[in-house]
Every structure is written in C-alpha cells, then in structure tokens.
Design an enzyme around this catalytic site. Sequence first.
Site, PDB file in Angstrom:
ATOM      1  CG  ASP A  37      -2.184   0.843   0.985  1.00 24.99           C
ATOM      2  OD1 ASP A  37      -2.064   1.943   0.407  1.00 24.99           O
ATOM      3  OD2 ASP A  37      -3.266   0.379   1.357  1.00 24.99           O
ATOM      4  CG  ASP A  72       2.432   3.554  -8.322  1.00 27.13           C
ATOM      5  OD1 ASP A  72       1.439   2.807  -8.512  1.00 27.13           O
ATOM      6  OD2 ASP A  72       2.555   4.658  -8.878  1.00 27.13           O
ATOM      7  CG  ASN A  99      -7.972  -4.651  -2.685  1.00 27.52           C
ATOM      8  OD1 ASN A  99      -9.188  -4.766  -2.820  1.00 27.52           O
ATOM      9  ND2 ASN A  99      -7.431  -3.806  -1.798  1.00 27.52           N
ATOM     10  CE1 TYR A 168     -13.333   1.463  -9.116  1.00 27.40           C
ATOM     11  CE2 TYR A 168     -15.645   1.110  -9.646  1.00 27.40           C
ATOM     12  CZ  TYR A 168     -14.533   0.816  -8.883  1.00 27.40           C
ATOM     13  OH  TYR A 168     -14.628  -0.122  -7.884  1.00 27.40           O
ATOM     14  CE  LYS A 172     -12.187  -1.862  -9.784  1.00 26.44           C
ATOM     15  NZ  LYS A 172     -11.045  -2.590  -9.164  1.00 26.44           N
ATOM     16  CB  THR A 203     -14.458   0.121   0.349  1.00 23.41           C
ATOM     17  OG1 THR A 203     -15.018   0.576  -0.893  1.00 23.41           O
ATOM     18  CG2 THR A 203     -14.666  -1.382   0.482  1.00 23.41           C
TER      19      THR A 203
END
Length: 291
Positions: A37, A72, A99, A168, A172, A203
């Site tokens: 992360d 990254d 993720n 987005y 996806k 989230t």
Amino acid sequence: MTRLEGRVALITGAGRGIGAEYAKYLAAQGAAVVINDVGGGLHGEGSDASLAEKLAGEIVERGGRAVANHDDVSDWAGSERAVATAIEAFGGLDVLVNNAGILRDRMLVKMSDEEWDAVIRVHLRGHFCMTRHAAAYWRSAKAEERDRTLIHTSSSNGLLGSVGQFNYASAKAAIASMARLSHLELNERYKVRAYAIAPGARTRLTMASPAAAAVVGKEVDGFDQYDPANVAPFVGWLADPTCSAPSGSVFHVYGDTVTRYEPWRAAGTISAGGRAWDLESLDAAAADLFA
C-alpha cells in the site's frame, strides 16, 4: 493446521479497508502476507507508509507472518519490487490479490483526459504490472509444480455499468476479462488458477460515490451485508490450493451471497443465407436477432 499454512500471499492496496480484511484473514489462516500500500488518498494523491507498516505489525503481534511494501502497483519497477519482496521475505509467491484502486468520478461529458488516465493507470495498468511480474516468477518456478492463485478485483459497476464512472467502470470491465485471459495463458502452462471478484462492501471507494453510499452506508440491525470482512473468507477460499472453483471464473461477492457471472457469450444469431446483407433484409431479420 490452518487451510493456508505454507502459502505466501501478496495483497495490493491492503493497508486499510477491504484489502486489510483480506490480509488479516489470510494471515489467520496461516498464510505469510505482503501488505502492499502506498497509502495514497482516494484520488491517488499523497502517500502514507505507516498504514501498511501498522497492519503488518498487528498481524505479527497476533502470531502471524507479514511484511509491508510501499511500491506503486502501476509503476513497472515498483510492481516488480513488490513481487520481489514476497520472494525475499518468505521464499516465494503463491497468491496475488490485485486490490489497489482509486476513484476520479465524473460524467463522461465533463471527464478530463487526466481523470481517465489516472484511474486506468492504477486499476488496469496496476493489475497488468503486478500480474506480469508475478507470472514471470511463476514461469521461472514452474518446476516446483505448485498451485498458484491469481485474484483480480472487478466491480459490479464494471459488470453492469454505472453512470458517472466511465473511467472506473471501463477499467473494471476490462479487469473481469483479465480473469479469463489470465486463465488461458497461465492455468495449463503454470498451474495458476485465475479469478475476478466484484466485492460489494463498505469501503472508501463505495462511500465516496453518493449512489453506492446510500446503499452500503445504511445502519443495520443484525447481520451487516456490507461489512468488508464478509468478502475475506471467499478470497481465502479461492487462495486455498484445494479450492474447487474453475479457473477463469468471475464472481460478485457481498454479505452472505456469492453470484457467478459468465463472460460474453452469443445471445442471438441471424444469417443472410450465403449472400451479403442489405438494409431491408436486416430490417426483416432484426426481430430474430434480438428475440
């Protein structure tokens, strides 16, 4: 013995939220985990190394095995270092969970090229870079004859569409196709089982979208369908080498429900009978095509 004893898992975007739930669950099942992360903001801005470090420390305090990585995922060299971290820290890599993600929501007619590029870079390029370097390692380690698991993160917005998320949802949707492509290229050759999941959970990303937040942000009595911890056991199940789910599958997972999606398939066919179509014959056959 726990179900994932001896497995090494790398989870991107795992410093908080649903990725952190994955990391904690897999570690509790015996896996050694690399918590990747950069600690960036919702739109990809900034960084905070303490997020991954803190979670790794918590897992170790509970008796698990974990290390942090801050590279990254969309950076070619950075994603390679993330994979190397798993190999150097724990001796290999068995499970990759892609993720990490960001949002730059905007209606198409107002979206800038920078807003498009930023989301595509983190989601689509990030999935590619991580998968590419993991696959290179699995290819080099083929002689081990060891089960590997690759889990991509799609979204119901990508599978079904979403207004205001042209960047987005497009990323996806492509990531769902990655599950099938990863299966075709990696399963038979290198024993890699590949999947995509579309998690439904509370989230940072879902709470930043007003329409999604109105659903997942409601207070509930009893079982909380949108607790991100609900998705973690399914990820753990896929990561288990005894898992029976066919490689290449795509799932929507939320609460107590798992739905399997199928990829593009023929829904209707018409033929001009050995001659080229003309407009009138297409008019006449259209009803059969869309029946």
